[in-house]
Scaffold this active site. Structure first.
Site, PDB file in Angstrom:
ATOM      1  N   THR A 177       0.835  -1.201   0.000  1.00  0.00           N
ATOM      2  CA  THR A 177       0.000   0.000   0.000  1.00  0.00           C
ATOM      3  C   THR A 177       0.865   1.243   0.000  1.00  0.00           C
ATOM      4  O   THR A 177       2.074   1.192   0.242  1.00  0.00           O
ATOM      5  CB  THR A 177      -0.898   0.061   1.250  1.00  0.00           C
ATOM      6  OG1 THR A 177      -0.109   0.450   2.378  1.00  0.00           O
ATOM      7  CG2 THR A 177      -1.575  -1.251   1.522  1.00  0.00           C
ATOM      8  N   ASP A 178       0.231   2.379  -0.203  1.00  0.00           N
ATOM      9  CA  ASP A 178       0.877   3.651   0.081  1.00  0.00           C
ATOM     10  C   ASP A 178       0.585   3.996   1.539  1.00  0.00           C
ATOM     11  O   ASP A 178      -0.108   3.264   2.254  1.00  0.00           O
ATOM     12  CB  ASP A 178       0.372   4.735  -0.877  1.00  0.00           C
ATOM     13  CG  ASP A 178       1.392   5.845  -1.089  1.00  0.00           C
ATOM     14  OD1 ASP A 178       2.249   6.059  -0.209  1.00  0.00           O
ATOM     15  OD2 ASP A 178       1.329   6.521  -2.138  1.00  0.00           O
ATOM     16  N   TRP A 179       1.083   5.129   1.986  1.00  0.00           N
ATOM     17  CA  TRP A 179       1.086   5.537   3.386  1.00  0.00           C
ATOM     18  C   TRP A 179      -0.333   5.542   3.991  1.00  0.00           C
ATOM     19  O   TRP A 179      -1.192   6.305   3.574  1.00  0.00           O
ATOM     20  CB  TRP A 179       1.706   6.928   3.475  1.00  0.00           C
ATOM     21  CG  TRP A 179       2.001   7.454   4.848  1.00  0.00           C
ATOM     22  CD1 TRP A 179       1.154   8.177   5.636  1.00  0.00           C
ATOM     23  CD2 TRP A 179       3.214   7.321   5.581  1.00  0.00           C
ATOM     24  NE1 TRP A 179       1.771   8.507   6.808  1.00  0.00           N
ATOM     25  CE2 TRP A 179       3.036   8.002   6.805  1.00  0.00           C
ATOM     26  CE3 TRP A 179       4.441   6.706   5.329  1.00  0.00           C
ATOM     27  CZ2 TRP A 179       4.039   8.088   7.779  1.00  0.00           C
ATOM     28  CZ3 TRP A 179       5.445   6.789   6.287  1.00  0.00           C
ATOM     29  CH2 TRP A 179       5.244   7.462   7.489  1.00  0.00           C
TER      30      TRP A 179
END
Length: 771
Positions: free
Chosen positions: A312-314
């Site tokens: 995932t991203d942040w």
């Protein structure tokens, strides 16, 4: 003779069969290790492997959001995260600040030592960082031009070399995983991360993405090599296509457009063997991509056949609940993301919530353990591929070339080939070295603006602390012609500590007065550093203060060379006509000042080409890839289409200090059967007086299509060549059926009979594709 040939052929086949069997044996050996390890792991251990936390969480500090300085690890927090929760990955730096190679080695070695001690199966941690234009978070590393500038260089060899240097210096930092490259289509000049892309053309992004991954991973994708790293493709899929032009806001993309424009770059680099991929933080057609099974599993893992790790991203799993509201609870958000196809969650802080919820979901049957096994299998394969089980750390003492002059030269070379000459009225450039110049503007004496964000810190605000030994534009010009010939008054400056767009008048009247005593004004305008949400804007025009400075300087009657130092094309039409020359530097890195000075004073002949369309007006941000209806001309006596396609500068545009002539555009066949390739040739001559580099762009146009309206033209190939005065070269290209196909309304590729144009510069040849 026939017997000999037969024996040779059999020998070759035998060797090939042996090598294939050997390769399969290696793969099988790794698979067996992974399966054996997986069979011994508890559910809790598996979920820990799927969890990624940020460094501050295990650092000593008042809370898990920041650490004390100097950075020290907290044994209690480490035991909890790495022991009790079995966390398998750590990312980022601490306190948003670059660390030395020595400090990185110390910290990551301690993390690995603790993980191996606490982990019953001796599974090492995988550490990842955004090293996007050089080893971003490593003090003393070589900072290259940002991706948008690399795209302007059109030099695939330099891009691969720069990525290889970044891999070397990232491994010198004891880090094996890099969140790069960005493969998003940078087609919207409003977008705050446009400069992180390779520009607005799918083919351009594809070939440059492959070159960058070849540099990071090696052409054989042997990321176990101590000088190579695992790459991470960002951000799958359609991230830059937000309808508002603002970061992490909804996009509406048809199946046809998604596959025609946004998918090709990812497919090309997946096919090139890239090991990991990061997911788009936004929403497509109402569905957050992190919860989109059709995109993450059906398209990426099944159709594209991606066998690597999906991260995932942040904080984007919790965003499904907190921001996007497709999940009523954090627990439901975890269920949606993991079932959609996420393998690892960049949590990054509250890892207990993610881990506890996922364990409960498996026990409740809402997430199948087969899905967990699939994710962990992918994670373990990456760790084995990186050779982390045998060598969890890489020591900076084994990387003597770190920050070397050799590496710095590569950064300078890329900057010098990226800089793009957009206007040169009266051939004012190159300047003579005996002129007296005024250097002015907010970007004239700033290392921060030369580099952009993701440089020593997330927003780039700490650049000046780390880059003092390099030359700003002002310092580089002073070195070029002597301090006595250079006056400096900022005129406008960026507000320290404020938002990136906050500006102050800084002796503007003094700058106007100084201009009268100069021969030439070098006016350095553009943007301060930004990325992601902090870089969102409401007005694409260059700021009012910078516009005012430009107009007042032009009114002095002295020639003005406008130097643009910006991450996206800020509109300059309010004063461009009053500028004598325009030079685009993009975000050229630590050696951008030196490269620019060499261009301005003729030591380097500029050869950069725009990787995007430079708009003239805020409501005319149309890419060069557009439909014929965007080019409706004035209808005699009826309408004047003011908003017709009318860029300030076109995609692929860029001037030189020499001139080039094109002739003899030829195709191998004017009638081509489906399935056949087409050879195209054109002769290019340096018709000027100095040696120069030229980018030869080949475009095609499908004149008529039955399913969807065809684009006016598309880039299919390019080659950068160097020619001496009077020298000619015939450039050869080959087009395949895929280059003549398009995606129809059903999302499937269509190859249709009909007429096509092939275009190079102003030359055009038509051929017919027949059934």
């Amino acid at each position: 003779m026939q017997i000999k040939i037969k024996h040779i052929a059999l020998s070759v086949l035998a060797v090939m069969a042996f090598e294939l069997a050997n390769a399969q044996q290696k793969v099988t050996a790794t698979d067996k290790k992974v399966e054996a390890l997986l069979s011994k792991m508890t559910l809790e251990e598996k979920v820990g492997q799927m969890t990624q936390i940020t460094l501050d969480v295990i650092g000593k500090g008042n809370d898990r959001y920041s650490s004390f300085e100097p950075v020290m690890l907290d044994p209690v927090e480490m035991e909890k995260a790495l022991g009790k929760y079995h966390i398998g990955s750590v990312l980022n730096t601490a306190n948003n600040r670059a660390l030395t190679t020595k400090k990185w080695f110390e910290i990551i070695s301690e993390i690995q030592k603790t993980s191996l001690k606490l982990n019953a199966h001796k599974i090492p941690v995988i550490y990842g960082v955004d090293q996007i234009h050089g080893a971003t978070y490593t003090a003393g590393a070589t900072m290259f031009p940002q991706q948008i500038a690399q795209a302007a260089s059109r030099n695939l060899g330099l891009i691969e070399k720069g990525a290889a240097i970044t891999a070397y210096e990232t491994r010198a930092s004891n880090i094996p995983w890099n969140f790069s490259p960005v493969l998003d289509l940078g087609g919207d000049p409003r977008f705050s991360r446009m400069w992180e892309s390779f520009g607005e053309d799918p083919y351009l992004v594809s070939v440059m993405g492959v070159a960058m991954v070849d540099g990071y991973e090696g052409k054989d994708n042997n990321i176990g090599h101590p000088e190579k790293i695992a790459s991470n493709l960002k951000h799958f899929l359609g991230y830059h296509a937000a309808a508002s032009g603002k970061d992490r806001t909804p996009a509406y993309i048809s199946e046809e457009a998604l596959r025609e424009y946004h998918l090709p770059s990812f497919k090309a680099v997946v096919d090139a063997g890239a090991h990991t991929i990061m997911i788009n933080s936004g929403i497509i057609n109402g569905v957050p991509v992190h919860a989109n099974y059709n995109i993450l599993t059906k398209l990426l893992k099944e159709e594209l056949g991606f066998k690597g790790l999906v991260v995932t991203d942040w904080a984007d799993v919790e965003n499904l609940h907190r921001r996007d509201r497709v999940a009523a609870t954090d627990k439901e958000a975890v269920m949606l993301a993991i079932n959609a196809g996420i393998d690892m969650s960049m949590v990054p802080y509250k890892y207990e919530v993610f881990c506890d919820n996922l364990i409960q979901l498996v026990k409740e049957g809402k997430v199948k353990e087969e899905r967990i096994d699939d994710a962990v299998r992918r994670i373990l394969k990456i760790k084995y591929a990186l050779n982390l089980f045998d060598k969890p750390n890489t020591n900076p003492k084994d990387y003597p070339k770190f920050g070397s002059k050799e590496f710095e030269k590569a950064s300078y070379d890329m900057a010098s080939e990226a800089i793009t000459l957009l206007k040169n009225q009266g051939n004012i450039l190159p300047l003579k070295k005996n002129v007296k110049v005024l250097v002015t503007g907010p970007n004239a004496n700033s290392m921060r603006t030369l580099n952009g964000a993701w440089t020593y810190s997330w927003q780039g605000e700490k650049v000046e602390e780390f880059a003092g030994q390099y030359n700003t534009i002002l310092e580089a010009v002073q070195n070029e012609i002597g301090k006595a010939n250079v006056m400096y008054v900022p005129g406008v400056s960026y507000k320290q500590g404020g938002h990136y767009y906050e500006e102050l008048t800084d002796k503007m009247d003094e700058a106007i007065a100084a201009a009268k005593n100069s021969d030439v004004i070098i006016l350095c305008l553009g943007e301060n550093t930004y990325t992601e949400k902090p870089g969102d804007l409401n007005d694409l025009y260059l700021s009012e203060l910078q516009t005012e400075l430009a107009k007042k300087l032009a009114a002095t009657g002295k020639p003005v060379v406008l130097v643009l130092n910006e991450g996206r094309p800020r509109i300059i039409s309010r004063f461009e006509q009053e500028m004598d020359a325009v030079v685009q530097t993009y975000l050229p890195g630590n050696f951008g000042g030196d490269a620019l000075a060499d261009v301005l004073f003729g030591d380097v002949n500029p050869s950069g080409k725009l990787p995007y369309t430079y708009p003239r007006f805020p409501n005319a941000t149309i890419s060069y890839i557009h439909k014929p209806s965007e080019e409706q001309k004035k209808a005699e006596g009826v309408y004047n289409y003011e908003a017709d396609y009318n860029p300030q500068f076109s995609f692929g545009f860029g001037l030189s200090y020499t001139t080039f002539g094109y002739k003899d555009l030829k195709v191998s066949k004017t009638s081509l059967k489906k399935g056949e390739n087409l050879q195209v040739s054109v002769t290019v001559t340096n018709t000027g007086k100095v040696t120069g580099k030229e980018v030869v762009d080949l475009f095609t146009s499908d004149l008529y299509a039955s399913s969807v309206t065809p684009d006016v033209k598309r880039l299919r190939r390019f080659e950068k060549i160097e020619l001496k005065p009077g020298e000619s070269k015939t450039v050869m290209f080959e087009l395949t059926p895929a280059d003549l196909s398009y995606i129809g309304r059903d999302g499937k590729s269509i190859l249709e009979a009909g007429d096509f144009d092939v275009m190079v510069e102003k030359l055009k040849v038509t051929f017919t594709l027949i059934d």
